[in-house]
Design an enzyme around this catalytic site. Structure first.
Site, short mmCIF file in Angstrom:
data_model
loop_
_atom_site.label_atom_id
_atom_site.label_comp_id
_atom_site.label_asym_id
_atom_site.label_seq_id
_atom_site.Cartn_x
_atom_site.Cartn_y
_atom_site.Cartn_z
N THR A 1 0.85 -1.19 0.00
CA THR A 1 0.00 0.00 0.00
C THR A 1 0.88 1.25 0.00
OG1 THR A 1 -1.62 -1.12 1.35
CG2 THR A 1 -1.75 1.27 1.35
N ARG A 29 -13.57 -8.66 -0.19
CA ARG A 29 -13.00 -7.98 0.99
C ARG A 29 -12.40 -6.63 0.59
NH1 ARG A 29 -7.65 -5.86 2.52
NH2 ARG A 29 -7.38 -6.15 4.76
N GLY A 31 -10.21 -3.39 2.22
CA GLY A 31 -9.37 -3.07 3.37
C GLY A 31 -9.62 -1.65 3.86
N ASP A 32 -8.67 -1.14 4.61
CA ASP A 32 -8.82 0.20 5.20
C ASP A 32 -8.52 1.29 4.18
OD1 ASP A 32 -6.13 -0.53 5.07
OD2 ASP A 32 -5.58 0.82 6.72
N THR A 52 -0.83 2.28 6.79
CA THR A 52 -0.52 1.09 6.01
C THR A 52 -0.41 -0.08 6.97
OG1 THR A 52 1.04 0.13 4.40
CG2 THR A 52 1.99 1.44 6.18
N GLY A 53 -0.74 -1.30 6.47
CA GLY A 53 -0.64 -2.46 7.34
C GLY A 53 -1.86 -3.34 7.23
N GLY A 55 -5.19 -3.93 7.26
CA GLY A 55 -6.37 -3.07 7.18
C GLY A 55 -7.58 -3.60 7.92
#
Lengths: 141, 182
Positions: A1, A29, A31-32, A52-53, A55
């Site tokens: 990301t 799905r 993510g964030d 980032t990471g 999510g």
């Protein structure tokens, strides 16, 4: 990301993300990254942040919104980022994640959650003092 | 601790930093710079986590998430689970500029993107196909399932919640801790 924040010389802020997400996710799905306040957030009155990471975990805490709110209350960008990571750590001590923060004067900082295999977070900075993009690192907390 | 303008982003994707900075230097707005920087990474598939050809889902497809936010107007555009369109942050910008919505997702987001002139194309590459076939060969490990049968830490799906199985009276009984991850 990639999560990016830009503060224009006029003080206008913007933030954004782009990612292909988690490997082997269940189809459908999200993510964030595309969620305002989770993947990124910007407000000329306070500053901007991006995350980032993992999510699935991070989005539950709206980390970039929270970081901007800490800066709105006067925290430095580094402390704002660290406080966000600490909040998530309480519930998910082993989450993989990092946050970058910048306020409207151009100060910036970052923070990450320390794991055995993730002890430093690398990010890029460019401003009128760096004559070219500069890689910086921060030790995870 | 540094004067403006500022470009700041995650991970050492230097070309993205340069693309954003160049946009500012040529008179672009902060929003233009964010779009240019993120789009640079989409083209270059930065570390395999941005853009096409990375992070396949369980069916082997690469799907994209992106957002862009204007801190002056609080205008936001975002796409989630965008399928078969490469320039996700570009589509997010179109959501911001041409709709009153914030977030468009999935197949319908792809239709919107096509109406905005984006090309519909396969986002898979040999690399993402290889990642997927290796994953299948390793009994679909790791995955994002829990509390289902068969045991997701050992087997591929399709999975069912135990309760459904119980309803249809199958002989299968849940035994012990089958979460398999934190």
């Amino acid at each position: 990301t990639i999560g990016m924040v830009v503060i224009h010389k006029t003080g206008h802020t913007a933030a954004g993300t782009s990612t292909n997400g988690l490997k082997f996710k269940i189809p459908g799905r999200v993510g964030d990254s595309p969620i305002p306040g989770a993947g990124a957030y910007a407000d000329d009155a306070a500053g901007a942040a991006a995350a980032t990471g993992d999510g699935d975990i991070m989005m539950r805490f709206l980390p970039s919104y929270q970081a901007v709110e800490y800066m709105r209350r006067g925290e430095s960008p580094t402390v704002a980022c660290q406080k966000v990571i600490s909040r998530i750590q309480k519930y998910f001590p082993k989450f993989f994640g990092a946050v970058i923060c910048a306020n409207v004067t151009g100060s910036y900082g970052a923070a990450c959650n320390k794991l055995p295999a993730f002890t430093q977070f690398r990010f890029m900075v460019s401003n009128s003092l760096t004559n070219q993009p500069k890689e910086e690192r921060v030790n995870c907390i | 601790s540094s004067p403006l303008p500022l470009v700041l982003h995650t991970w050492p994707f230097k070309n993205a930093t340069e693309a954003a900075w160049r946009t500012l230097a040529s008179g672009g707005s902060a929003l233009d710079a964010v779009e240019a920087g993120c789009a640079q990474c989409e083209r270059e598939q930065c570390d395999g986590t941005v853009g096409f050809g990375g992070s396949p889902d369980e069916s082997g497809e690469t799907t994209l998430d992106a957002m862009i936010m204007d801190g002056t107007t609080m205008d936001v555009g975002a796409v989630g689970d965008l399928r078969r369109v490469k320039n996700a942050v570009g589509v997010a910008r179109k959501v911001l500029e041409h709709t009153t919505h914030t977030l468009l997702v999935g197949e319908s987001a792809t239709k919107f993107a096509e109406s905005m002139g984006f090309v519909n194309e396969d986002l898979s590459t040999d690399a993402s196909r290889a990642l997927h076939s290796d994953w299948l060969a390793q009994s679909c490990q790791p995955n994002c399932w829990r509390n289902v049968t068969p045991d997701p830490s050992k087997y591929c799906g399709p999975y069912k919640p135990p309760s459904i199985l119980k309803q249809d009276g199958s002989a299968y009984k849940e035994t012990g801790d089958n979460y398999g991850h934190d």
